[in-house]
Structure formats: structure tokens, C-alpha cells
Design a protein around this motif. Structure first.
Motif, PDB file in Angstrom:
ATOM      1  N   SER A  49       0.826  -1.209   0.000  1.00  0.00           N
ATOM      2  CA  SER A  49       0.000   0.000   0.000  1.00  0.00           C
ATOM      3  C   SER A  49       0.862   1.261   0.000  1.00  0.00           C
ATOM      4  CB  SER A  49      -0.911   0.012   1.227  1.00  0.00           C
ATOM      5  OG  SER A  49      -1.788  -1.084   1.183  1.00  0.00           O
ATOM      6  N   GLU A  50       2.009   1.174   0.643  1.00  0.00           N
ATOM      7  CA  GLU A  50       2.923   2.319   0.755  1.00  0.00           C
ATOM      8  C   GLU A  50       3.531   2.694  -0.598  1.00  0.00           C
ATOM      9  OE1 GLU A  50       4.549   5.190   3.109  1.00  0.00           O
ATOM     10  OE2 GLU A  50       3.327   3.621   4.001  1.00  0.00           O
TER      11      GLU A  50
ATOM     12  N   THR B  93      -3.501   1.786  -6.319  1.00  0.00           N
ATOM     13  CA  THR B  93      -4.319   0.864  -7.113  1.00  0.00           C
ATOM     14  C   THR B  93      -5.601   1.553  -7.566  1.00  0.00           C
ATOM     15  OG1 THR B  93      -5.245  -0.018  -5.072  1.00  0.00           O
ATOM     16  CG2 THR B  93      -3.430  -1.226  -6.039  1.00  0.00           C
TER      17      THR B  93
ATOM     18  N   ARG C 107      -8.388   3.987  -5.665  1.00  0.00           N
ATOM     19  CA  ARG C 107      -7.751   4.553  -4.478  1.00  0.00           C
ATOM     20  C   ARG C 107      -6.900   5.719  -4.947  1.00  0.00           C
ATOM     21  NH1 ARG C 107      -3.000   2.123  -2.405  1.00  0.00           N
ATOM     22  NH2 ARG C 107      -2.435   3.197  -0.536  1.00  0.00           N
TER      23      ARG C 107
ATOM     24  N   ALA D 112      -2.853   7.048  -0.614  1.00  0.00           N
ATOM     25  CA  ALA D 112      -1.721   6.117  -0.628  1.00  0.00           C
ATOM     26  C   ALA D 112      -0.665   6.532   0.365  1.00  0.00           C
ATOM     27  CB  ALA D 112      -1.106   6.067  -2.021  1.00  0.00           C
TER      28      ALA D 112
ATOM     29  N   ARG E  13      -5.386  -7.562  -6.498  1.00  0.00           N
ATOM     30  CA  ARG E  13      -5.063  -6.127  -6.665  1.00  0.00           C
ATOM     31  C   ARG E  13      -4.073  -5.908  -7.798  1.00  0.00           C
ATOM     32  NH1 ARG E  13      -3.017  -3.719  -1.213  1.00  0.00           N
ATOM     33  NH2 ARG E  13      -2.688  -1.925  -2.550  1.00  0.00           N
TER      34      ARG E  13
END
Length: 201
Positions: free
Chosen positions: A60-61, A65, A68, A73, A109
């Protein structure tokens, strides 16, 4: 006291300036290809070894995606945490996890990423990625980091880097053989705003 201050605040000579500029130019020329030779608008292809828990936070860092936005992010899994700094959306080239559930969730993802359950298989095709993020169980950090280094890959490894002193020496000696590779261990918690506030107290 004033006399000491004046001594320290002397002017820089032209010779020192030129010498410093040459040193800086040498440092840039010797910098990793990651910094020197890459198109700075390009994206890194990253192999993520470990996709659940801390690995999910690292995914996520470093990525944005669909669905989002860029502002969301970079929270590192912390609810409401703003991004530490803007970064490009990197390419997830490889996903690896022994936990099939975590691997399946991550591959949903990032459907274009190659997937593996065995971290050794990640390095069967090392030309597919530029860097490795190691977020596995603690006792496998050194093994994954060693493989990344010996395959010429930049590596970020969560702490602890090693499980014992022998592993620490192995990683130190291996990293010394590849001075152009960028390496980092996950101690970013020490740069958090709360740690900085406690230091001032």
C-alpha cells in the motif's frame, strides 16, 4: 566565545569549492543506477516477498491501485495517516507469500504480477524486477536479502535484518561486494512525528 565562532565561520576558498564540487560529481557518477541511470519518470519493477501483514502495508505504501487516489496512498496501513512523501506508483512485478490466502488477495489487486509461494523461485527470472521488498517472517529476512543482493537487486528489508550474528556478518559482507546497490532496513518508525516530539522533550 565570540572569537571561537569567528574561527569556525571562515570563508570557503575557491580550491575547497572546486574540490567539493568534484567530490560531489564523483559521488553522483558512482551512485546506483537506481538514481543515476534510470529515467526519473519511469517506474521501478518491484518483487514483494511477503504480501500479508507488514507486506500488505508495504504494498500500500509503494503503490496506488485503481479506486484509491494518490492522497490515500502511503499510509503504511495506519488509518488516516497521510503519505510521508509523494511517490510514483511503482510496478508490482512479483508477489510471493507462503500463505496462499494473502497471495491470492494481493494478486487480485495486481493481476499482472507473477506469483510464487517459494521465495527462491522469485529469483529464477531476476531480469523481471529492479528491487525487492522483504516482509517475510523474521527468521527468513537474511535469506531473502542475501538472494536479492547476489542477484544484483536493490533491497528494502523489514527489521530485524538478521536472526543472529552470523547472518548479520554474512549480509554485511555480501552488501560490501555490491556497493552500487541501494539497501535499507525498516526503521522508519524512528522518523515518526511522535518520536520527534519525544526527542525534543
Amino acid at each position: 566565545m565570540k572569537k571561537e565562532t569567528k574561527t569556525l565561520e571562515r570563508l570557503l576558498t575557491r580550491r575547497e569549492f572546486v574540490g567539493g564540487a568534484l567530490t560531489a560529481a564523483g559521488a553522483v557518477a558512482g551512485a546506483p543506477a537506481l538514481l543515476r541511470g534510470r529515467n526519473l519518470n519511469g517506474k521501478l519493477n518491484i518483487a514483494f516477498i511477503g504480501c500479508g501483514g507488514r507486506g500488505l502495508a508495504n504494498l500500500s505504501e509503494l503503490t496506488i491501485t485503481p479506486g484509491r487516489d494518490a492522497q490515500a496512498a502511503g499510509g503504511g496501513g495506519r488509518a488516516g495517516a497521510p503519505p510521508a512523501a509523494p511517490h510514483p506508483d511503482e510496478n508490482v512485478a512479483v508477489l510471493c507469500d507462503v500463505d496462499q490466502v494473502a497471495l491470492d488477495a494481493a494478486s487480485q489487486r495486481f493481476p499482472k504480477a507473477r506469483t510464487f509461494n517459494d521465495l527462491r523461485r522469485v529469483f529464477d527470472n531476476p531480469s523481471a524486477f529492479d528491487a525487492v521488498v522483504v516482509s517475510t517472517a523474521d527468521h527468513t529476512h537474511a535469506f531473502a536479502t542475501y538472494l536479492a543482493l547476489t542477484h544484483g537487486k536493490h533491497v528494502y528489508c523489514e527489521k530485524p535484518l538478521t536472526y543472529n550474528i552470523w547472518e548479520a556478518r554474512l549480509i554485511r559482507e555480501t552488501a560490501a561486494k555490491y556497493p552500487k546497490l541501494a539497501t535499507q532496513m525498516g526503521n522508519q518508525g524512528h522518523a515518526s512525528p511522535s518520536r520527534r516530539r519525544s526527542r525534543r522533550s
